[in-house]
Design an enzyme around this catalytic site. Structure first.
Site, PDB file in Angstrom:
ATOM      1  N   TYR A  15       0.827  -1.204   0.000  1.00 29.65           N
ATOM      2  CA  TYR A  15       0.000   0.000   0.000  1.00 29.65           C
ATOM      3  C   TYR A  15       0.867   1.263   0.000  1.00 29.65           C
ATOM      4  O   TYR A  15       0.547   2.248  -0.664  1.00 29.65           O
ATOM      5  CB  TYR A  15      -0.935  -0.001   1.207  1.00 29.65           C
ATOM      6  CG  TYR A  15      -1.813   1.225   1.288  1.00 29.65           C
ATOM      7  CD1 TYR A  15      -2.967   1.317   0.522  1.00 29.65           C
ATOM      8  CD2 TYR A  15      -1.481   2.288   2.118  1.00 29.65           C
ATOM      9  CE1 TYR A  15      -3.783   2.442   0.580  1.00 29.65           C
ATOM     10  CE2 TYR A  15      -2.279   3.422   2.182  1.00 29.65           C
ATOM     11  CZ  TYR A  15      -3.430   3.492   1.415  1.00 29.65           C
ATOM     12  OH  TYR A  15      -4.217   4.613   1.474  1.00 29.65           O
ATOM     13  N   GLU A  75       3.289   2.602  15.342  1.00 29.80           N
ATOM     14  CA  GLU A  75       4.241   2.384  14.251  1.00 29.80           C
ATOM     15  C   GLU A  75       3.513   2.046  12.956  1.00 29.80           C
ATOM     16  O   GLU A  75       3.834   2.584  11.908  1.00 29.80           O
ATOM     17  CB  GLU A  75       5.224   1.269  14.618  1.00 29.80           C
ATOM     18  CG  GLU A  75       6.270   0.988  13.576  1.00 29.80           C
ATOM     19  CD  GLU A  75       7.213   2.158  13.328  1.00 29.80           C
ATOM     20  OE1 GLU A  75       7.818   2.179  12.230  1.00 29.80           O
ATOM     21  OE2 GLU A  75       7.376   3.040  14.183  1.00 29.80           O
ATOM     22  N   TYR A 127      -7.974  10.304   9.803  1.00 31.17           N
ATOM     23  CA  TYR A 127      -7.403  10.790  11.057  1.00 31.17           C
ATOM     24  C   TYR A 127      -8.016  12.131  11.467  1.00 31.17           C
ATOM     25  O   TYR A 127      -8.288  12.363  12.643  1.00 31.17           O
ATOM     26  CB  TYR A 127      -5.882  10.901  10.957  1.00 31.17           C
ATOM     27  CG  TYR A 127      -5.194   9.585  10.701  1.00 31.17           C
ATOM     28  CD1 TYR A 127      -5.654   8.395  11.265  1.00 31.17           C
ATOM     29  CD2 TYR A 127      -4.069   9.519   9.891  1.00 31.17           C
ATOM     30  CE1 TYR A 127      -5.018   7.185  11.022  1.00 31.17           C
ATOM     31  CE2 TYR A 127      -3.421   8.310   9.648  1.00 31.17           C
ATOM     32  CZ  TYR A 127      -3.903   7.155  10.217  1.00 31.17           C
ATOM     33  OH  TYR A 127      -3.276   5.960   9.985  1.00 31.17           O
TER      34      TYR A 127
END
Length: 165
Positions: free
Chosen positions: A29, A87, A135
């Site tokens: 991705y 992470e 987000y």
């Protein structure tokens, strides 16, 4: 248990192959399909060794890991408290928009709240508009005045070699 019967849980021994498959999916991705050097054995040592420093939550559906959040604990000198650094967050393409990504983030936010951690942070590639929009939708704020720095390979070795011993 999530609404569709999937399970969100902390990773456990035996999850390493599914986690590694998701890591490879993330690399594809992020346009770095050949960058993954990690192995099942390295994941086992990192996540479940004598003194784990890395942690993971997974989403499992029908016996398969379809989402991961890999994280570690940080420390803020300004607040004097720990935090979480995310992470990697990844959900298989077939399961995106199922709420798994938000559930993984919520699980880590809950860890922060339960432990009294002051921060939950991560980076996102600047071209990754779908993730950036996601987000922003949950209230995350960009830290535009900060730029990630990294030393690797020869540069890392060169800086280490300057230490007087």
């Amino acid at each position: 248990m999530l609404a569709d019967g999937a399970t969100l849980r902390e990773a456990r021994p035996g999850d390493e192959p599914g986690i590694l498959r998701c890591i490879h999916g993330l690399a594809v991705y992020e346009r770095e399909p050949d960058a993954v050097e990690n192995t099942v054995e390295a994941l086992e040592a990192s996540l479940f060794g004598a003194e784990p420093q890395v942690f993971a939550h997974v989403v499992e559906r029908a016996g398969e890991i379809v989402g991961i959040a890999i994280w570690f604990v940080t420390y803020s000198t300004w607040t004097g408290r720990h935090g979480i650094w995310l992470e990697d967050l990844f959900v298989d393409e077939a399961h995106r928009a199922s709420g798994y990504g938000k559930a993984l983030l919520a699980a880590l936010a809950a860890v922060c709240v339960e432990r009294g951690y002051s921060r939950f942070e991560w980076t996102v590639l600047d071209w990754n508009e779908p993730s950036i929009g996601f987000y922003r939708a949950i209230g995350a704020e960009p830290m535009s005045e900060w730029t990630t720095q990294r030393l690797t390979g020869a540069a890392l070795a060169a800086v280490a070699a300057t230490l007087d011993r």
